[in-house]
Design an enzyme around this catalytic site. Structure first.
Site: not given
Ligand SMILES: [Zn+2]
Length: 328
Positions: A122, A124, A197, A207, A218, A234, A249
């Site tokens: 990812c 982030c 997710k 975080r 998000r 999904e 998740k």
């Molecule tokens: Zn991410």
């Protein structure tokens, strides 16, 4: 008294510990468990995450020691997250050959070649805005992001990742990664997709752990927690795109989705007990409200009973080192 013989006496099989063990339907072992770890570059010492007591950010220079310790405990797989000090708009450190993603994987595989390493894939933790992709006018650009996921996947595969684990919740992410890996010759590198997710409030402690600087939310890419049919759809999309294994998740608040997917696919199914689930148990235990070990085993057992094959849990090391979970 006349009706006595019509009673179904379930208690016959619960009379003793041995009987209860004999008829237990779900069993947990370290084979079912994967430990997520946070590795920070340029960090002087271990840093405890305040919202996740007993979980530490690992300094990059201590990673070799930690991965040996993890392997020695009997844990067989880890999911790696980097905490970067080299943020930019697009997270380009993730696909640099000497970037943090690549270095983490090389250290893990050079130290303990047999440990299974899944590379969280990812952006982030590597973007200055904290979003999971490339941002144009405050909107995540899906197709540029999946192209970049392919770049990161190839870098991770060449650094030794056994699994690429895309978690950005972008459309077409598995297909883009599969194609990039195959084109680069990594046909044997597998994909564990975070395929369903949810945009969950239970990620908040993570975080802290990952040092995310996210502004906003998000919800344009992660799923609405209230949607069951979409949750199945999904994951089925990711299966069609070539995922080798899929994941739900968070786990504990989505046992129904785990069960639904178990009944819809024969692929290995993962479930991620997230930071907020960890924190709920840990803080309740610290307050003396619950028996921590029993609650951990009950929650993990329920995730497995729902149909998960692999459980990602921050409790893994604690369970392994205290020999609470058997090796099988
Ligand atoms: Zn991410």
């Amino acid at each position: 008294m006349n009706n006595l013989y019509s009673i179904q006496r379930m208690r016959r099989l619960r009379k003793t510990e041995k009987l209860r063990e004999l008829f237990q339907e779900t069993h947990l072992s370290l084979n079912d468990i994967c430990l997520p770890i946070f590795v920070e570059e340029e960090l002087k010492d271990y840093q405890e995450i305040s919202s996740m007591p007993c979980i530490f950010r690992i300094p990059e220079k201590r990673l070799a020691y930690e991965i040996e310790r993890i392997a020695k405990s009997g844990i067989k797989s880890v999911m790696t997250f980097g905490v970067s000090h080299h943020l930019d708009e697009i997270g380009s450190d993730t696909w640099k050959e000497d970037g943090l993603v690549a270095r983490i994987l090389r250290i893990c595989k050079d130290t303990v070649p047999e440990i299974i390493v899944m590379s969280d894939t990812c952006f982030c933790e590597y973007t200055s805005h904290g979003h999971c992709g490339v941002l144009y006018d405050n909107i995540i650009d899906n197709d540029t992001t999946i192209h970049n996921l392919g770049l990161q996947a190839v870098t991770a595969a060449s650094a030794g990742a056994d699994f690429i684990a895309p978690s950005a919740s972008m459309d077409g992410h598995v297909a883009a990664i599969r194609q990039a890996l195959d084109n680069a010759g990594f046909i044997d590198t597998a994909i564990m997709s975070y395929s369903t997710k949810f945009a969950s409030a239970l990620y908040a402690p993570f975080r802290d752990a990952a040092g995310s600087c996210l502004i906003g939310n998000r919800k344009t890419y992660q799923m609405n927690p209230m949607n069951r049919r979409e949750a199945i759809h999904e994951s089925l999309i990711d299966i069609n795109e070539g995922a080798d294994a899929i994941m739900v998740k968070p786990a504990g608040t989505y046992l129904d989705i785990i069960r639904d997917l178990r009944e819809r696919t024969e692929l290995p199914l993962g479930a991620y007990q997230v930071s907020g689930e960890y924190a709920q148990i840990k803080f309740a235990s610290m307050a003396g409200a619950i028996n921590e070990t029993l609650v951990i085993l009950e929650t993990l057992g329920s995730i497995k009973r729902a149909g998960a094959d692999i459980i990602f849990t921050y409790f893994a090391l604690q369970l392994a080192e205290n020999k609470i979970l058997p090796l099988r």
